[in-house]
Scaffold this active site. Structure first.
Site, PDB file in Angstrom:
ATOM      1  N   VAL A  34       0.849  -1.197   0.000  1.00  0.00           N
ATOM      2  CA  VAL A  34       0.000   0.000   0.000  1.00  0.00           C
ATOM      3  C   VAL A  34       0.880   1.242   0.000  1.00  0.00           C
ATOM      4  CG1 VAL A  34      -1.732   1.308   1.295  1.00  0.00           C
ATOM      5  CG2 VAL A  34      -1.908  -1.185   1.151  1.00  0.00           C
TER       6      VAL A  34
ATOM      7  N   ALA B 151       1.795 -11.090  20.311  1.00  0.00           N
ATOM      8  CA  ALA B 151       0.919 -11.811  19.376  1.00  0.00           C
ATOM      9  C   ALA B 151      -0.504 -12.004  19.925  1.00  0.00           C
ATOM     10  CB  ALA B 151       1.547 -13.158  19.014  1.00  0.00           C
TER      11      ALA B 151
ATOM     12  N   ASP C 198       0.646  -4.461  16.418  1.00  0.00           N
ATOM     13  CA  ASP C 198       1.790  -3.596  16.762  1.00  0.00           C
ATOM     14  C   ASP C 198       1.682  -2.189  16.184  1.00  0.00           C
ATOM     15  OD1 ASP C 198       2.747  -5.773  18.035  1.00  0.00           O
ATOM     16  OD2 ASP C 198       4.554  -6.042  16.847  1.00  0.00           O
TER      17      ASP C 198
ATOM     18  N   GLU D   4      16.327 -14.211  24.114  1.00  0.00           N
ATOM     19  CA  GLU D   4      16.262 -15.477  23.363  1.00  0.00           C
ATOM     20  C   GLU D   4      17.425 -15.597  22.381  1.00  0.00           C
ATOM     21  OE1 GLU D   4      11.409 -15.878  23.860  1.00  0.00           O
ATOM     22  OE2 GLU D   4      12.203 -15.148  21.963  1.00  0.00           O
TER      23      GLU D   4
END
Length: 387
Positions: free
Chosen positions: A55, A291, A276, A147
């Site tokens: 877009v 999420a 987000d 992580e």
């Protein structure tokens, strides 16, 4: 203009399961394990059309948008779920040397760099240059940073052991830099402290209350110190996709759209921003970029549209917090839900189960489960081919 019930516009042809992106970046999973073709997901839906395009602009007054191929698309209801990208807090030149982790391209670049630099260090005769090749700096002590640091430590200290003749990968230095006074600051203090101890046991050096001053091709400048490194991973901040700025409406400092309590934007009740890209205010501050927030908002907005509920009659969106979790390494994780706090192997197994359940296709669940079992038993990471 053809008539669609639902039209999905995405510049990628796949849906990506971002929580496991760091495992692609650290050679534990392959890209196909955590991504699913969008057309595959909607092949049974006759009312859904898909365009692989981007877009360019949105005209709120005209209820239309222009896509890169210069087509004009009109809408009755618009859902903007463009997510976030990494933010360098105004230091955009750092991006060349410090890769963020948001897309498969990012993950593959990080994986290539990690593996190539170990290979280069095998040939490097200068001790200082070799040290820079096997020093890994992760900036940002949130879940992604933790992580990543834990996974890189496992690669160096376990996976690659005995793979090289001239270097001992155990000597690789992994440094996690966090500006605040704790890593995983959204968790209870005791859990965040436990995570720090677990990381340090894996061989990660955790620097708290430390701000990055400069990043260049030589390394990272922190305070009076300079860390020479060829491996910098950026996990320190996000901002919404640039499309939000194009709407010319009020944004927060992360360039997220300040939405009403029904996820719509002020004055445009049929335009919604979720995930987000949205700043959704609650009595406890803004909802986190997780999420579960995005999926719950997606279901909520879909229900409003399906039932055609007008602006004044919409019940506000309420986020149901099902807990937070982060993994540090093998058999090491933390989990928090209201008063329940878990760490160690139980939290780790819970993390594995939850992430398997959230994957979209059964095929992905099976492949990832097999990969995890293999890695658990052998300490190996199978996706180590450099293209």
């Amino acid at each position: 203009n053809t008539s669609h019930d639902v039209l999905i516009i995405d510049k990628k042809n796949h849906h990506l399961f971002q929580p496991l992106l760091y495992q692609v970046a650290t050679a534990a999973l392959s890209p196909a394990d955590i991504s699913t073709p969008i057309r595959e997901l909607f092949k049974k839906s006759n009312s859904t059309d898909i365009i692989m395009d981007e877009v360019d602009s949105i005209d709120l007054k005209d209820s239309s948008l222009i896509i890169k191929s210069k087509k004009k698309v009109y809408y009755e209801n618009l859902i903007i779920a463009t997510g976030a990208r990494h933010s360098y807090f105004g230091n955009d030149s750092w991006e060349t040397h410090a890769t963020g982790l948001k897309t498969l391209d990012d993950a593959l670049k990080i994986r290539e760099d990690i593996l190539k630099n170990f290979e280069a260090s095998e040939l490097e005769e200068d001790a200082e240059a070799r040290k820079a090749l096997t020093t890994f700096v992760v900036v940002g002590g949130g879940p992604t940073g933790v992580e990543m640091a834990g996974a890189i430590a496992e690669i160096a200290k376990k996976t690659l052991l005995k793979n090289f003749s001239n270097i001992d990968t155990k000597n690789a230095e992994i440094i996690l830099i966090e500006g605040g006074n704790s890593i995983l600051s959204s968790f209870d203090k005791s859990l965040s402290q436990k995570a720090k101890v677990d990381l340090e046991k894996l061989g990660v050096k955790v620097l708290l209350n430390t701000m990055v001053k400069e990043i260049n091709q030589e390394g990272v400048s922190i305070g009076k110190d300079f860390i020479k490194t060829r491996n910098i991973i950026w996990a320190a901040g996000n901002e919404a996709n640039p499309l939000t700025q194009q709407l010319k409406i009020e944004l927060d400092r992360m360039k997220r759209v300040l939405v009403d309590n029904d996820c719509s934007i002020p004055e445009y009740p049929s335009v919604y921003v979720i995930g987000d890209a949205a700043a959704f205010k609650t009595s406890n501050g803004f909802l986190p970029g997780l999420a579960p927030v995005a999926t719950q908002q997606g279901k909520y907005v879909a229900n409003l549209i399906r039932k055609n509920i007008p602006k004044g009659k919409r019940d506000p969106f309420k986020y149901i917090d099902k807990g937070s979790m982060a993994t540090i390494g093998k058999k090491k994780a933390i989990f928090q839900f209201k008063g329940i706090k878990l760490n160690g192997i139980i939290a780790w197994m819970l993390w594995l189960v939850v992430h398997l359940l959230f994957l979209v296709l059964f095929r992905n669940k099976v492949l990832i489960f097999i990969s995890w079992v293999y890695s658990y038993i052998t300490e190996k990471r199978s996706v180590r081919v450099i293209k």
